[in-house]
Scaffold this active site. Structure first.
Site, PDB file in Angstrom:
ATOM      1  N   SER A   1       0.829  -1.213   0.000  1.00 40.99           N
ATOM      2  CA  SER A   1       0.000   0.000   0.000  1.00 40.99           C
ATOM      3  C   SER A   1       0.855   1.251   0.000  1.00 40.99           C
ATOM      4  O   SER A   1       0.389   2.332  -0.395  1.00 40.99           O
ATOM      5  CB  SER A   1      -0.920   0.008   1.223  1.00 40.99           C
ATOM      6  OG  SER A   1      -0.167  -0.065   2.426  1.00 40.99           O
TER       7      SER A   1
ATOM      8  N   ASP B   1       5.293  -7.271   2.389  1.00 41.60           N
ATOM      9  CA  ASP B   1       4.512  -7.703   1.233  1.00 41.60           C
ATOM     10  C   ASP B   1       5.437  -8.110   0.092  1.00 41.60           C
ATOM     11  O   ASP B   1       6.460  -7.457  -0.159  1.00 41.60           O
ATOM     12  CB  ASP B   1       3.608  -6.569   0.750  1.00 41.60           C
ATOM     13  CG  ASP B   1       2.174  -6.748   1.189  1.00 41.60           C
ATOM     14  OD1 ASP B   1       1.742  -7.902   1.358  1.00 41.60           O
ATOM     15  OD2 ASP B   1       1.477  -5.730   1.362  1.00 41.60           O
TER      16      ASP B   1
ATOM     17  N   LYS C   1       4.224 -11.662   3.119  1.00 39.37           N
ATOM     18  CA  LYS C   1       2.788 -11.769   2.852  1.00 39.37           C
ATOM     19  C   LYS C   1       2.573 -11.816   1.351  1.00 39.37           C
ATOM     20  O   LYS C   1       3.218 -11.042   0.606  1.00 39.37           O
ATOM     21  CB  LYS C   1       2.017 -10.588   3.452  1.00 39.37           C
ATOM     22  CG  LYS C   1       0.497 -10.690   3.202  1.00 39.37           C
ATOM     23  CD  LYS C   1      -0.265  -9.627   3.991  1.00 39.37           C
ATOM     24  CE  LYS C   1      -0.195  -8.258   3.349  1.00 39.37           C
ATOM     25  NZ  LYS C   1      -0.923  -8.222   2.042  1.00 39.37           N
TER      26      LYS C   1
ATOM     27  N   GLU D   1      -0.637 -12.427  -1.798  1.00 35.93           N
ATOM     28  CA  GLU D   1      -2.063 -12.457  -2.075  1.00 35.93           C
ATOM     29  C   GLU D   1      -2.433 -13.671  -2.914  1.00 35.93           C
ATOM     30  O   GLU D   1      -1.651 -14.119  -3.754  1.00 35.93           O
ATOM     31  CB  GLU D   1      -2.471 -11.178  -2.803  1.00 35.93           C
ATOM     32  CG  GLU D   1      -2.248  -9.909  -1.986  1.00 35.93           C
ATOM     33  CD  GLU D   1      -2.691  -8.653  -2.731  1.00 35.93           C
ATOM     34  OE1 GLU D   1      -3.293  -8.791  -3.820  1.00 35.93           O
ATOM     35  OE2 GLU D   1      -2.441  -7.541  -2.224  1.00 35.93           O
TER      36      GLU D   1
ATOM     37  N   GLU E   1      -9.619  -9.414   3.791  1.00 35.74           N
ATOM     38  CA  GLU E   1      -9.887  -8.012   3.451  1.00 35.74           C
ATOM     39  C   GLU E   1     -11.224  -7.853   2.742  1.00 35.74           C
ATOM     40  O   GLU E   1     -11.526  -8.572   1.779  1.00 35.74           O
ATOM     41  CB  GLU E   1      -8.778  -7.428   2.575  1.00 35.74           C
ATOM     42  CG  GLU E   1      -9.028  -5.967   2.204  1.00 35.74           C
ATOM     43  CD  GLU E   1      -7.847  -5.269   1.574  1.00 35.74           C
ATOM     44  OE1 GLU E   1      -7.974  -4.071   1.245  1.00 35.74           O
ATOM     45  OE2 GLU E   1      -6.793  -5.910   1.401  1.00 35.74           O
TER      46      GLU E   1
END
Length: 360
Positions: A110, A148, A178, A180, A247
């Protein structure tokens, strides 16, 4: 001989006159400096030298609590204590998160949007993530540090993911990574955990894939899609994730996922039923005008910061800053020596008009 003596006498008288003419200027300057110095703080043996912003403090950044590890997180989960997590993107924000006592610090992609100004999280590169991760790590002493994996650095193959994760841990000083994705990423996660790399999963709304999801939209709003999220969560747990981020998932779905798993869930827009919560630091501090619905703005720092910057600018323009208390003192003996030095310079730099008068 007499003419030489007379010339020498006149020269001495002229020098004395010049010194007297400069005396008022030196006295005024001396008075101004003395008045300024008298209001400045003086060094005492008990005081340490003043620190510049460009030099780190010799003192510890903050009180260091016990180091948070995977075992710590597991204990929190088992006794039902919510796990706290917040993002950071540089040394100051990493220090603040750690000082606030967060269990986990996330160097999230982010930062591509909130710190680097990109239009999406997918634009950030691995080198940029490494740069920011190292900075956060320098300010993190106790919190468990997660980084991330940027878009395009782990999807091709498990080997690519391992290479990326190793760099984030060796060069970026992260303690876990991390990534996704749901069950399609399970083989990659399994390989990462097999070589000893802790993995935090991320399902539901996956920002790196927002284009294929039709934007930043809530996921799992239908029974069929909720079933898919449940399957993804179970697959990530089986692959070895130590926790999973949920999320933008409806609260009933997130709560059910939390109940059926035996690893923690970290919610962001997934309700209070998760094992913990994570937010983007800039959002919860009100540094941007618009924040997601799931984010609570705990402070509106943007207005306060802009106000402070405007006040500084106005004081510089008016001369109110820097004031006397912002100056550095000069020892009186050295000041006297300095005043004698500039007084001598004034005599040597005689104005042209005075030279003409002397010659006349």
């Amino acid at each position: 001989m007499r003419s030489s003596v007379a010339l020498l006498a006149r020269t001495r008288l002229l020098g004395l006159a010049m010194a007297r003419s400069a005396q008022p200027v030196r006295m005024a300057l001396q008075s101004h400096i003395n008045q300024h110095i008298s209001s400045c703080p003086t060094d005492t043996p008990s005081e340490s030298r003043r620190h510049y912003s460009s030099r780190p403090s010799d003192q510890p950044i903050h009180h260091i609590r016990a180091k948070v590890t995977l075992a710590t997180l597991r204990k929190l989960y088992k006794r039902g204590e919510p796990i706290t997590m917040l993002t950071a993107h540089d040394f100051p924000t990493g220090t603040l998160v750690d000082k606030a006592g967060m269990d986990m610090t996330l160097v999230g992609d982010s930062l591509a949007m909130v710190a680097l100004g990109y239009s999406s999280t997918s634009e950030i590169t691995l080198d940029e993530m490494l740069h920011h991760c190292r900075a956060v790590a320098r300010g993190t002493r106790s919190s468990f540090l997660v980084a991330d994996m940027p878009f395009g650095t782990y999807e091709t193959s498990p080997e690519q993911a391992i290479n990326t994760a190793v760099r984030l841990m060796k060069e970026g000083k992260a303690e876990a990574v991390k990534l996704e994705g749901g069950k399609e990423m399970a083989p990659t996660i399994a390989r990462l955990t097999q070589v000893g790399i802790p993995v935090l999963g991320h399902i539901g709304l996956t920002p790196q894939r927002q284009a294929s999801l039709g934007g930043f939209k809530v996921q799992g709003k239908t029974a069929a899609k909720a079933k898919g999220i449940i399957e993804d969560a179970q697959a990530l747990q089986d692959a070895g994730c130590f926790a999973v981020v949920l999320e933008a998932v409806p609260e009933p779905v997130a709560t059910h996922v939390t109940n059926i798993l035996n690893i923690p869930t970290i919610g962001i827009g997934a309700g209070v039923g998760c094992s913990g919560q994570v937010l983007v630091q800039q959002d919860m501090l009100g540094l941007y005008g618009r924040v997601p619905k799931f984010c609570k703005t705990y402070r509106s720092l943007a207005d306060e910061i802009v106000g402070a910057l405007k006040e500084y600018s106005a004081e510089v323009k008016s001369g109110a800053f820097p004031a006397a208390e912002h100056c550095y003192p000069m020892p009186q003996e050295e000041l006297n020596r300095f005043m004698r030095m500039i007084g001598q310079d004034e005599q040597e730099e005689e104005p042209e008009s005075d030279k003409h008068k002397a010659s006349a």
